[in-house]
Design an enzyme around this catalytic site. Sequence first.
Site, PDB file in Angstrom:
ATOM      1  N   ALA A   1       0.822  -1.206   0.000  1.00 24.25           N
ATOM      2  CA  ALA A   1       0.000   0.000   0.000  1.00 24.25           C
ATOM      3  C   ALA A   1       0.860   1.261   0.000  1.00 24.25           C
ATOM      4  CB  ALA A   1      -0.924   0.008   1.217  1.00 24.25           C
TER       5      ALA A   1
ATOM      6  N   GLY B   1       0.271  -5.712   0.506  1.00 23.33           N
ATOM      7  CA  GLY B   1      -0.700  -5.870  -0.563  1.00 23.33           C
ATOM      8  C   GLY B   1      -0.090  -6.375  -1.850  1.00 23.33           C
TER       9      GLY B   1
ATOM     10  N   GLU C   1      -0.051 -10.016  -1.427  1.00 24.53           N
ATOM     11  CA  GLU C   1      -1.445 -10.463  -1.458  1.00 24.53           C
ATOM     12  C   GLU C   1      -1.980 -10.518  -2.887  1.00 24.53           C
ATOM     13  OE1 GLU C   1      -3.633  -9.296   2.617  1.00 24.53           O
ATOM     14  OE2 GLU C   1      -2.678  -7.595   1.622  1.00 24.53           O
TER      15      GLU C   1
ATOM     16  N   GLU D   1       2.307  -6.012   7.683  1.00 23.18           N
ATOM     17  CA  GLU D   1       1.318  -5.040   8.139  1.00 23.18           C
ATOM     18  C   GLU D   1       1.327  -4.789   9.643  1.00 23.18           C
ATOM     19  OE1 GLU D   1      -0.339  -6.379   4.148  1.00 23.18           O
ATOM     20  OE2 GLU D   1       0.821  -7.229   5.783  1.00 23.18           O
TER      21      GLU D   1
END
Length: 256
Positions: free
Chosen positions: A63, A108, A111, A131
Amino acid sequence: MPDVVLLDHGLVAEIRLNRVAARNALSSALAEELTAAAEAVRGTAARAVVLSSADPAAFCVGADLKERGGLTDAGFMAQRLVFRRAFAAVRELAVPAVAAVHGHALGGGYELALCCDLIVADETAVVGLPEVRFGIVPGGGGTQLLPRRAGYGVAADLILTGRHVRAAEAARLGLIDRLVPARTDHEAATELADQIAANSPVAVANARNAIRRGLDTDLAAGLDIEDSAWRAAIFADDRREGVRAFIERRRPDWPG
């Protein structure tokens, strides 16, 4: 310059992350473009997808924390909806997806790779879900996809420590599927996608559906899912063409 580019290579489409100046950091704008690109695959002839990066140094660093630094609580919630749509669009691609990973694939970014069916990574790859080090919980599917891929212990190790894992260990732990030499991830992922795309689209779709649905049930129910997939394929024209092509010693021309 768009943040995400959809390339049509015929039977294989390529979704390329293209925010190179920011190491493909996931902004709201990139997420919206990613959703659009993934949905646009349905309008192509693609039977497989490669998710790649235009940045030679990284797949995706996660992110965009600089953007998030300026968000209000309401802004976070609005972005959350945008991000959830993007990850779902990749996860729910109608055809198998192969991630081509090099350099950092963190948060992310990793992910996004996990949302694909297969992950090809080169020797430069570094993956992780850091995270918790920023007071956040993985929100792109990491807490659910990683234990399904690598088991509870491996997932807990990565998620609760937030540590980074280099390519060799990632391969050993099952965090990636294929480890290839440096700078060959794109080529290897494309070759893998080509192999998938060459097979019966009906058989591939039903087999993929059986694998995915079977993960969420017990063995007896999973075998029933497999039986349904087998029946769907056996009565399709692809099966008839596959048998004819084998007998005639030629490549199948799949009706699809």
